[in-house]
Design a protein around this motif. Structure first.
Motif, mmCIF file in Angstrom:
data_model
loop_
_atom_site.group_PDB
_atom_site.id
_atom_site.type_symbol
_atom_site.label_atom_id
_atom_site.label_comp_id
_atom_site.label_asym_id
_atom_site.label_seq_id
_atom_site.Cartn_x
_atom_site.Cartn_y
_atom_site.Cartn_z
ATOM 1 N N ALA A 1 0.852 -1.195 0.000
ATOM 2 C CA ALA A 1 0.000 0.000 0.000
ATOM 3 C C ALA A 1 0.885 1.241 0.000
ATOM 4 C CB ALA A 1 -0.919 -0.014 1.219
ATOM 5 N N PRO A 2 1.497 1.550 -1.140
ATOM 6 C CA PRO A 2 2.444 2.676 -1.195
ATOM 7 C C PRO A 2 1.810 4.007 -0.820
ATOM 8 C CG PRO A 2 2.581 1.358 -3.197
ATOM 9 C CD PRO A 2 1.389 0.858 -2.431
ATOM 10 N N LEU A 3 0.513 4.185 -1.125
ATOM 11 C CA LEU A 3 -0.123 5.467 -0.794
ATOM 12 C C LEU A 3 -0.552 5.505 0.674
ATOM 13 C CD1 LEU A 3 -2.436 5.979 -3.907
ATOM 14 C CD2 LEU A 3 -0.438 7.330 -3.298
ATOM 15 N N ALA A 4 -1.171 4.438 1.133
ATOM 16 C CA ALA A 4 -1.697 4.437 2.509
ATOM 17 C C ALA A 4 -0.585 4.460 3.545
ATOM 18 C CB ALA A 4 -2.593 3.223 2.726
ATOM 19 N N THR A 5 0.597 3.892 3.242
ATOM 20 C CA THR A 5 1.662 3.872 4.253
ATOM 21 C C THR A 5 2.617 5.057 4.131
ATOM 22 O OG1 THR A 5 2.940 2.328 2.889
ATOM 23 C CG2 THR A 5 1.647 1.378 4.673
ATOM 24 N N ARG A 6 2.241 6.000 3.267
ATOM 25 C CA ARG A 6 3.021 7.239 3.206
ATOM 26 C C ARG A 6 2.581 8.097 4.395
ATOM 27 N NH1 ARG A 6 1.225 12.216 0.031
ATOM 28 N NH2 ARG A 6 2.737 13.582 0.978
ATOM 29 N N GLY B 1 1.254 -12.343 4.505
ATOM 30 C CA GLY B 1 1.487 -12.545 3.073
ATOM 31 C C GLY B 1 1.347 -13.996 2.647
ATOM 32 N N LYS B 2 0.617 -14.784 3.467
ATOM 33 C CA LYS B 2 0.511 -16.205 3.136
ATOM 34 C C LYS B 2 -0.737 -16.529 2.320
ATOM 35 C CE LYS B 2 3.423 -18.048 6.637
ATOM 36 N NZ LYS B 2 3.570 -18.517 7.986
ATOM 37 N N ALA B 3 -1.671 -15.582 2.220
ATOM 38 C CA ALA B 3 -2.941 -15.900 1.562
ATOM 39 C C ALA B 3 -2.941 -15.535 0.081
ATOM 40 C CB ALA B 3 -4.069 -15.184 2.285
ATOM 41 N N GLY B 4 -1.975 -14.768 -0.360
ATOM 42 C CA GLY B 4 -1.951 -14.360 -1.769
ATOM 43 C C GLY B 4 -1.297 -13.001 -1.896
ATOM 44 N N LYS B 5 -1.224 -12.530 -3.133
ATOM 45 C CA LYS B 5 -0.540 -11.253 -3.356
ATOM 46 C C LYS B 5 -1.509 -10.239 -3.958
ATOM 47 C CE LYS B 5 4.001 -13.234 -4.142
ATOM 48 N NZ LYS B 5 5.184 -13.257 -4.961
ATOM 49 N N ILE B 6 -1.869 -9.245 -3.191
ATOM 50 C CA ILE B 6 -2.644 -8.149 -3.788
ATOM 51 C C ILE B 6 -2.023 -6.832 -3.360
ATOM 52 C CG2 ILE B 6 -4.875 -9.344 -3.940
ATOM 53 C CD1 ILE B 6 -5.742 -7.484 -1.548
ATOM 54 N N ILE B 7 -2.377 -5.793 -4.071
ATOM 55 C CA ILE B 7 -1.900 -4.464 -3.705
ATOM 56 C C ILE B 7 -3.139 -3.599 -3.505
ATOM 57 C CG2 ILE B 7 -1.465 -3.928 -6.146
ATOM 58 C CD1 ILE B 7 0.976 -2.302 -5.054
ATOM 59 N N TYR B 8 -3.150 -2.859 -2.390
ATOM 60 C CA TYR B 8 -4.375 -2.139 -2.030
ATOM 61 C C TYR B 8 -4.527 -0.811 -2.778
ATOM 62 C CZ TYR B 8 -4.937 -5.473 1.757
ATOM 63 O OH TYR B 8 -5.104 -6.633 2.482
ATOM 64 N N ASP B 9 -3.416 -0.162 -3.128
ATOM 65 C CA ASP B 9 -3.495 1.130 -3.811
ATOM 66 C C ASP B 9 -3.249 0.939 -5.299
ATOM 67 O OD1 ASP B 9 -3.837 2.590 -1.441
ATOM 68 O OD2 ASP B 9 -1.679 2.606 -1.069
ATOM 69 N N SER B 10 -3.906 1.769 -6.108
ATOM 70 C CA SER B 10 -3.709 1.661 -7.558
ATOM 71 C C SER B 10 -3.290 3.012 -8.136
ATOM 72 C CB SER B 10 -5.008 1.206 -8.218
ATOM 73 O OG SER B 10 -5.978 2.217 -8.031
ATOM 74 N N LEU B 11 -2.881 2.972 -9.395
ATOM 75 C CA LEU B 11 -2.511 4.213 -10.086
ATOM 76 C C LEU B 11 -3.719 5.151 -10.129
ATOM 77 C CD1 LEU B 11 -0.290 5.671 -11.650
ATOM 78 C CD2 LEU B 11 -1.092 4.560 -13.721
ATOM 79 N N GLU B 12 -4.894 4.544 -10.295
ATOM 80 C CA GLU B 12 -6.131 5.324 -10.316
ATOM 81 C C GLU B 12 -6.305 6.076 -8.979
ATOM 82 O OE1 GLU B 12 -9.371 2.745 -11.157
ATOM 83 O OE2 GLU B 12 -10.771 4.426 -11.296
ATOM 84 N N ASP B 13 -6.040 5.386 -7.873
ATOM 85 C CA ASP B 13 -6.143 6.044 -6.556
ATOM 86 C C ASP B 13 -5.188 7.222 -6.495
ATOM 87 O OD1 ASP B 13 -7.944 4.178 -5.535
ATOM 88 O OD2 ASP B 13 -6.337 2.815 -4.936
ATOM 89 N N PHE B 14 -3.973 7.036 -7.050
ATOM 90 C CA PHE B 14 -2.964 8.095 -7.019
ATOM 91 C C PHE B 14 -3.441 9.288 -7.858
ATOM 92 C CE2 PHE B 14 0.925 10.020 -8.927
ATOM 93 C CZ PHE B 14 1.408 10.600 -7.761
ATOM 94 N N ASN B 15 -3.977 9.002 -9.062
ATOM 95 C CA ASN B 15 -4.420 10.085 -9.930
ATOM 96 C C ASN B 15 -5.640 10.813 -9.382
ATOM 97 O OD1 ASN B 15 -2.378 9.618 -11.752
ATOM 98 N ND2 ASN B 15 -3.574 8.132 -12.925
ATOM 99 N N ASN B 16 -6.487 10.063 -8.649
ATOM 100 C CA ASN B 16 -7.727 10.670 -8.138
ATOM 101 C C ASN B 16 -7.576 11.280 -6.763
ATOM 102 O OD1 ASN B 16 -8.944 9.802 -10.399
ATOM 103 N ND2 ASN B 16 -9.849 7.970 -9.472
ATOM 104 N N GLN B 17 -6.398 11.115 -6.167
ATOM 105 C CA GLN B 17 -6.332 11.559 -4.770
ATOM 106 C C GLN B 17 -6.345 13.078 -4.686
ATOM 107 O OE1 GLN B 17 -2.890 10.098 -2.712
ATOM 108 N NE2 GLN B 17 -1.550 11.581 -3.635
ATOM 109 N N GLY B 18 -7.525 13.573 -4.334
ATOM 110 C CA GLY B 18 -7.657 15.018 -4.202
ATOM 111 C C GLY B 18 -7.425 15.393 -2.748
ATOM 112 N N GLU B 19 -7.101 14.380 -1.945
ATOM 113 C CA GLU B 19 -7.002 14.575 -0.506
ATOM 114 C C GLU B 19 -5.893 15.561 -0.131
ATOM 115 O OE1 GLU B 19 -7.109 11.621 3.265
ATOM 116 O OE2 GLU B 19 -6.334 10.882 1.378
ATOM 117 N N ASP B 20 -6.214 16.445 0.784
ATOM 118 C CA ASP B 20 -5.211 17.387 1.240
ATOM 119 C C ASP B 20 -4.464 16.785 2.427
ATOM 120 O OD1 ASP B 20 -3.692 19.483 1.970
ATOM 121 O OD2 ASP B 20 -5.327 20.675 2.818
#
Ligand SMILES: Nc1nc2c(ncn2[C@@H]2O[C@H](COP(=O)(O)OP(=O)(O)OP(=O)(O)O)[C@@H](O)[C@H]2O)c(=O)[nH]1
Length: 329
Positions: free
Chosen positions: A58-63, A287-306
């Motif tokens: 989660a590159p965005l959420a853990t920033r 990390g034993k149940a599978g590999k997913i990523i929670y944040d996407s490029l779309e989330d990055f482009n849409n993040q209007g959050e201040d």
């Protein structure tokens, strides 16, 4: 509409298991987080290089925007740990770091941290410090700072563990003295306690951080968290859990199948929903149940959050009320 057609289609998460009195906590900023930030503010002028550690899942959420001001004038490299347990999204990382100052590591594999050590060694040679280059690892709780320190030390000076690590958030609570991670040129590293965001993060980010293990493990009701993980997996590929259950949006149906597969039953043969939810969450955290990523490029482009609202250490009264109920325990 048939259930199969709706899988992974919903854009917002609505918990299926709702308890009348349940209020989702939206922050996890503890006393030792604040203390650590104040200490880091005192120390920062003496630090030459920062390793800002985030979780690659989660590159965005853990920033943590709280660090932006703190380290604005320092040389830094963003380190994404746990690359072994996620489907790395290079597009997202390249968009987040156009200047390319990031590095993906698996702290269990020493060869993946060599690049970081080489960067530090080069800096140390350029600066020619009498006491050695001083570096600091900082980041959210449980992202892998202490594990990184141990692996860098193993690679650099071939010595064993110097920092305690663990699957729970909050293992490191104070800033210990530095640890030498390289000799000739000398490179020193300070480990720091994980610091969360000081005001309401919004429920999606809270759920992601909780799913990753960056908060108190019981901060969010386990059935709701399990439901969120199912929602997130369905968005990527329901086949990830095909071993346990056919594709479903319904957490009760999923947990019932999961408990049957795992043999998690209560007296009378009923599925142990709570035990199943805790087991499923734990597998994801490790990390034993599978590999997913929670944040996407779309989330990055849409993040209007201040994010600037996270840069003050003083929460407002209203924000304080939304703090984690486990605060101080
Ligand atoms: N699979 C995998 N697990 C990792 C990696 N790095 C760390 N971990 C695990 O993540 C958990 C947390 O690691 P720590 O090093 O204790 O994290 P921390 O950031 O120091 O945690 P705090 O003390 O809460 O600030 C541990 O169970 C580690 O084994 C990695 O690259 N891959």
């Amino acid at each position: 509409m048939a259930i199969k057609e709706t899988i992974g289609k919903a854009s917002t998460f609505v918990p299926r298991t709702v308890f009348p009195d349940y209020r989702l906590p939206q922050s996890y900023f503890l006393g030792h987080h604040r203390k650590a930030m104040l200490r880091m503010q005192q120390m920062i002028a003496d630090i030459d290089l920062i390793f800002e550690v985030r979780d690659a899942r989660a590159p965005l959420a853990t920033r943590n925007a709280l660090f932006d001001k703190l380290i604005a004038t320092r040389a830094k490299i963003v380190v994404y740990t746990k690359s072994d347990i996620c489907a790395v999204n290079r597009e997202l990382l390249d968009a987040m770091h156009p200047e390319g100052n990031y590095c993906l590591v698996d702290t269990n594999k020493p060869r993946t941290v060599k690049k970081l050590l080489n960067i530090a060694k080069k800096e140390a040679e350029n600066r020619d410090h009498f006491f050695g280059l001083r570096t600091m690892a900082l980041g959210m709780p449980n992202v892998g700072k202490s594990s990184l320190l141990n692996t860098l030390r193993l690679v650099g000076v071939n010595r064993g563990k110097a920092a305690r690590t663990g699957a729970l958030a909050g293992i490191t609570r104070t800033i210990p003295t530095f640890v030498k991670i390289n000799e000739e040129p000398d490179v020193l590293l300070y480990d720091t306690p994980g610091v969360s965001l000081p005001s309401s993060m919004g429920y999606r980010r809270t759920l992601i951080l909780s799913a990753l293990g960056c908060t108190h493990p019981k901060m969010i009701d386990e059935r709701i968290l399990a439901d969120f993980i199912l929602f997130s997996v369905n968005k990527v590929d329901p086949a990830v859990y095909s071993k346990y259950s056919p594709p479903t949006n319904d957490i009760e149906e999923f947990l019932s199948n999961y408990c049957r597969y795992m043999g998690l039953r209560m007296k009378g043969g009923y599925p142990d929903f709570d035990g199943g939810a805790a087991h499923w969450i734990d597998s994801w955290r490790r990390g034993k149940a599978g590999k997913i990523i929670y944040d996407s490029l779309e989330d990055f482009n849409n993040q209007g959050e201040d994010e600037s609202r996270f840069t003050s250490l003083k929460p407002t009264k209203q924000q304080a009320r939304m703090m984690d109920p486990y605060r101080g325990k």
